[in-house]
Design an enzyme around this catalytic site. Structure first.
Site, mmCIF file in Angstrom:
data_model
loop_
_atom_site.group_PDB
_atom_site.id
_atom_site.type_symbol
_atom_site.label_atom_id
_atom_site.label_comp_id
_atom_site.label_asym_id
_atom_site.label_seq_id
_atom_site.Cartn_x
_atom_site.Cartn_y
_atom_site.Cartn_z
ATOM 1 N N CYS A 25 2.356 -8.670 -1.847
ATOM 2 C CA CYS A 25 1.545 -9.842 -2.135
ATOM 3 C C CYS A 25 2.095 -11.023 -1.338
ATOM 4 O O CYS A 25 3.277 -11.056 -1.013
ATOM 5 C CB CYS A 25 1.587 -10.167 -3.625
ATOM 6 S SG CYS A 25 3.258 -10.465 -4.232
ATOM 7 N N HIS A 30 14.567 -11.538 -1.604
ATOM 8 C CA HIS A 30 13.326 -11.557 -0.841
ATOM 9 C C HIS A 30 13.310 -12.716 0.155
ATOM 10 O O HIS A 30 12.733 -13.755 -0.101
ATOM 11 C CB HIS A 30 12.163 -11.654 -1.852
ATOM 12 C CG HIS A 30 10.829 -11.964 -1.250
ATOM 13 N ND1 HIS A 30 10.350 -11.342 -0.115
ATOM 14 C CD2 HIS A 30 9.849 -12.826 -1.640
ATOM 15 C CE1 HIS A 30 9.149 -11.828 0.167
ATOM 16 N NE2 HIS A 30 8.829 -12.734 -0.735
ATOM 17 N N CYS A 59 4.582 -14.033 2.892
ATOM 18 C CA CYS A 59 5.436 -12.883 2.541
ATOM 19 C C CYS A 59 4.911 -11.586 3.148
ATOM 20 O O CYS A 59 5.577 -10.559 3.116
ATOM 21 C CB CYS A 59 5.543 -12.749 1.029
ATOM 22 S SG CYS A 59 6.077 -14.291 0.277
#
Lengths: 427, 470
Positions: A414, A384, A94
């Site tokens: 994160c 996301h 990510c």
């Protein structure tokens, strides 16, 4: 390195992304390349980049087909940029989008390039499915066999039980736990309540809806496949509605629901970065400057630390390098992988024990002013698509700082594997 | 190893049948494996306001690499001072918690701050929300102040802790144990060996017990994997059964074991000693000159001794009406007089090293009495008196003396008991089963540990909180 080497300021010129779609929704038929190409195409239009040779394009996808090993270069070749623009595929879970931004920014800062594009894309609708490991090994043996006789012999080794497929797993290889399950553990360990998570979620939806309504995204998004806004956005989201959802992580008594966790989604984003001289010479605007960044990681396999807690360590390191405190920031962009992730991180920064024991600080970093947090919505509302999140945040924060006429912003993301990527953006 | 009934209740069929028939389902107890951490799983720590043990407790848990949880607030910050960063367990007003289904391997409560009956409710406040959150083979440890060191309301309240701990031992189930440790004022630095013992699977069969820790001098640095490294340990009756387990366990903890038994058992003894790298001694401890010769030999061959376990024991069961005087004499001679004489000789010849450990083996029979065991029960109650009588003198020599009192332990001796009585002995306890010889051995190893200087004058039952003698 020549002794005269200087570090240049890196301008964030602007960004473009496509609206984020829910998994198996409007973008179900689109590949990573299609989506990245669409986001890039909009950026080319917006900043008149057609036919221009850029220093480099860096982007990546977390879930990627093996055939897409040079995906970004292929997308560049298919775009209206000069074909001599080099490109690179990067991947850091990510953190991909922000790490691509750091990569381009560092090259500009060092004078290796003058202008570049960072980005990221992900699809969970067109995920790479591989054949099972047993079948793959036996097919490789067939491939190695010399002569038809050996080939047939090798083929005959294949048993019905060997035939299987392997879909990418949303889990940590070393623990077998999904990211949500990991975060559920961290949420418990920090005593994060359901109510606090739902409140953060409602704020995210309200902020994103408000930003759309005032036209904030007009020059940050190009519609794609009939979608004009992020599909996950629920402007009418409320605590009452969220309270009805059942927990999906952390067991029946868990606090994490489909509402206060980000859904699987598809999308792509890009950011245009340049040296100040290049921006000036080409008549490009400067929304903000990409000041500095820090990547940290934590051990989490034996429960030493929460999987998604690395930003809690990366931020103090970055702040200390610049002699800054939270009071010196006007905006905070903390990636909302899960509402609980944001709240655990915030609680850790406020907690005297964590600061003393884990960070070695006598005084806590302290609370942040919640009115400065994710003011134009976060991942809970926008969704996301893993690698696309970094570009969304960098472009939105740069624009928000530009709107305010100046200020300083902090980005915190994160990532799987216990990684955290954080950055400072200033205007 | 599970007994036959446990093998049945944990089998597929037994698991279905036992609850339907209302049969007891004794859990399989976790036992210690070398190399494992003291406590594997979450440890929830609480304290009554004003408790004095938190800094020391936090230090021990940090050294033991335990996963610690506390409520937010003062306690957590105090733990932070000791270098711990506990996870947060907070209870909402309605009794629910953000920790959801989080379960705990151990619940540790510092009750030293409880100063009157009213403030005993701190026990309820801490344990009530987690009463159903203890994992199998879980641990409850309450730390208090010895009532005899206090006056008035505080004395009353500290004495009250016993009833609580004995009840949670009976209530929480699933192989969990519950123990009370009274820590004397100024003995805070002595708690580590005891805390580690009660937290770990080493205390699998010790429940409902009260231990007192006093000042024990400077605490040496202890290698917790091998707390008896470099020590010489004499174990009497070491050829089989509990004695064999004691010898093995002390050897595992790093001691050089000198095993002692009578001549007819020399072959068994030699086999055990060979396996654990110990030395054998054959003596009849009841002979007149045996103690003197034994101690002289220990001094000559090992330069003295650090740990002495008076394990040798015999039974000669008869109802008193049928018992001959020789039968009475034999049992008293082996079980009680021999430990007394050997200990006296050790002190006389100055053969017990500084930091020495004397451990007696009493019995539940010595506490509760037993039909047909007047001689045995008398000798074993005498072992308790032996500890009481020598406690101060031994402490003055920088050593300790304690005893274990085994309950129903699965040995050749208990296998010979008629099935009805045997089953009653096994099941009528909080843990619903007999203990293993190693459970007695682990308890002795805790007394023997270099870190147990503050553990003196205790008699600890290894009985799974048996109802008999309670």
């Amino acid at each position: 390195m020549p002794e005269t080497q200087t570090v240049r300021r890196v301008a964030i010129v602007g960004g473009n992304r496509i609206p984020f779609a829910r998994s198996n929704g409007p973008y179900a038929q689109a590949s990573n390349s299609d989506m990245l190409a669409a986001a890039l195409d909009g950026l080319i239009d917006r900043f008149d980049l057609e036919g221009k040779k850029l220093g480099e394009v860096a982007a990546g996808a977390v879930l990627k087909h093996a055939r897409d090993f040079n995906m970004v270069r292929e997308v560049v070749l298919g775009s209206r940029l000069d074909k001599a623009t080099p490109a690179v595929d990067l991947q850091q879970a990510c953190g991909t989008g922000l790490q691509a931004t750091i990569y381009i920014a560092n090259k500009i800062a060092l004078g290796q390039i003058d202008v570049g594009i960072a980005g990221g894309v992900d699809t969970t609708s067109d995920a790479p499915i591989a054949i099972g490991e047993k079948l793959r090994k036996k097919l490789m043996a067939v491939n190695r066999a010399k002569g038809n006789g050996d080939r047939v012999k090798a083929l005959l080794q294949i048993r019905p039980g060997d035939i299987s497929i392997e879909a990418p797993k949303n889990g940590e290889p070393r623990t077998g736990l999904s990211m949500g399950e990991h975060q559920a553990i961290t949420a418990k360990e920090w005593g994060i309540t359901r109510e606090a998570q739902d409140e953060l979620t409602v704020a995210s939806h309200q902020h994103l809806a408000a930003a759309y309504d005032r036209g904030f995204f007009d020059d940050l998004i190009t519609p794609f496949e009939g979608l004009e806004r992020d599909q996950n956005l629920r402007p009418d989201s409320s605590l009452e509605k969220l309270a009805k959802l059942k927990p999906v992580f952390g067991g029946p008594d868990g606090t994490m629901t489909a509402g206060n966790s980000t859904p699987l989604s598809d999308g792509a984003s890009t950011v245009l970065l340049a040296s100040e001289e290049y921006a000036k010479a080409n008549g490009l605007p400067v929304l903000a400057y990409f000041t500095d960044a820090q990547t940290e990681a934590v051990g989490y396999v034996k429960g030493e630390e929460g999987l998604l807690m690395a930003p809690a360590y990366a931020v103090p390191k970055l702040l200390d390098r610049h002699g800054l405190t939270f009071d010196d920031f006007d905006l905070f962009e903390i990636h909302e992988a899960f509402a609980a992730q944001v709240l655990s991180t915030l609680k850790a920064w406020e907690d005297p024990t964590f600061n003393k024991v884990k960070l070695g600080r006598d005084t806590p970093l302290g609370p942040i002013d919640r009115s400065k947090l994710n003011v134009n919505g976060g991942s809970l509302a926008a969704a996301h698509p893993f690698a696309a999140t970094g570009g969304r945040i960098v472009a939105s924060l740069a624009k928000a700082l530009d709107e305010k006429g100046g200020g300083r912003g902090l980005i915190s993301i994160c990532a799987a594997g216990g990684i955290g990527v954080v950055a400072i953006v200033e205007r | 190893m599970p007994d036959l009934y446990q093998q049945f209740t944990t089998s597929f069929v037994g698991r279905q049948l036992a609850p339907r028939l209302g049969l007891p389902q004794p859990p399989i107890l976790e036992r210690y494996r070398p190399g494992q951490r003291t406590v594997e799983g979450a440890v929830l720590v609480g304290a009554a306001p004003g408790g004095r043990l938190v800094p020391q407790l936090a230090k021990v848990l940090k050294d033991a690499e335990a996963e610690v949880w506390t409520a937010e607030g003062e306690l957590r910050e105090a733990a932070g001072e000791a270098g711990l960063s506990p996870k947060i367990f907070s209870v909402n007003g309605d009794g629910s918690s953000a920790a959801g289904d989080q379960r705990f391997k151990a619940l540790v409560f510092d009750a030293t701050g409880i100063s009157d009956a009213e403030s005993l409710k701190a026990l309820h406040a801490f344990f009530h929300p987690v009463a159903r959150k203890l994992r199998p083979s879980g641990r409850v440890i309450v730390l208090g102040t010895p009532p005899e060191d206090l006056d008035g309301a505080a004395r009353v309240a500290q004495r009250a802790l016993e009833g609580f701990v004995r009840s949670t031992g009976k209530e929480f189930g699933k192989g969990s144990t519950s123990n009370l440790v009274y820590v004397g004022q100024g003995a805070e630095d002595q708690i580590e060996s005891t805390l580690r013992f009660f937290l770990s699977p080493k205390s699998a069969f010790v429940s409902g017990q009260v231990t007192r820790i006093g000042k024990g001098g400077a605490v040496p640095a202890v290698d917790w994997e091998h707390p008896l490294k470099g020590k010489v340990a004499l174990v009497t009756g070491a050829s089989r059964g509990i004695g064999e387990a004691i010898a093995e366990t002390l050897a595992r903890d790093g001691a050089h074991v000198v095993g002692l038994d009578i001549e007819p058992l020399a072959d068994d003894l030699n086999r055990v000693m060979e396996r654990i790298g110990g030395s054998s001694l054959t003596f009849d401890v009841t002979e007149d000159d045996a103690p003197q010769k034994l101690v002289a030999q220990l001094k000559a061959e090992h330069g003295g001794v650090d740990v002495v376990v008076h394990n040798a024991g015999i039974t000669r069961d008869k109802r008193l009406a049928n018992m001959k005087p020789e039968t009475w004499d034999q049992v008293i001679a082996v079980n009680l007089i021999a430990p007394e004489r050997i200990t006296a000789e050790l002190l006389k010849q100055d053969a017990l090293h500084r930091g020495g450990r004397i451990v007696g083996v009493s019995s539940i029979a010595g506490i509760a009495g037993n039909n047909g065991q007047t001689n045995y029960a008398t000798s074993k109650a005498g072992v308790i008196g032996f500890v009481d009588a020598l406690e101060d003198e031994i402490a003055a020599a920088g050593a300790t003396i304690n005893a274990v009192a085994p309950g129903f332990i699965e040995t050749q001796m208990t296998a010979a008991i008629p099935i009805g009585i045997r089953e009653a002995g096994r099941r009528l306890s909080s843990l619903g089963q007999g203990g293993q010889p190693v459970d007695v051995a682990e308890t002795i190893a805790w007394f023997a540990s270099a870190g147990s200087g503050g553990v003196n004058g205790n008699v600890v039952r290894v009985c799974g909180q048996g109802l008999i003698g309670a």
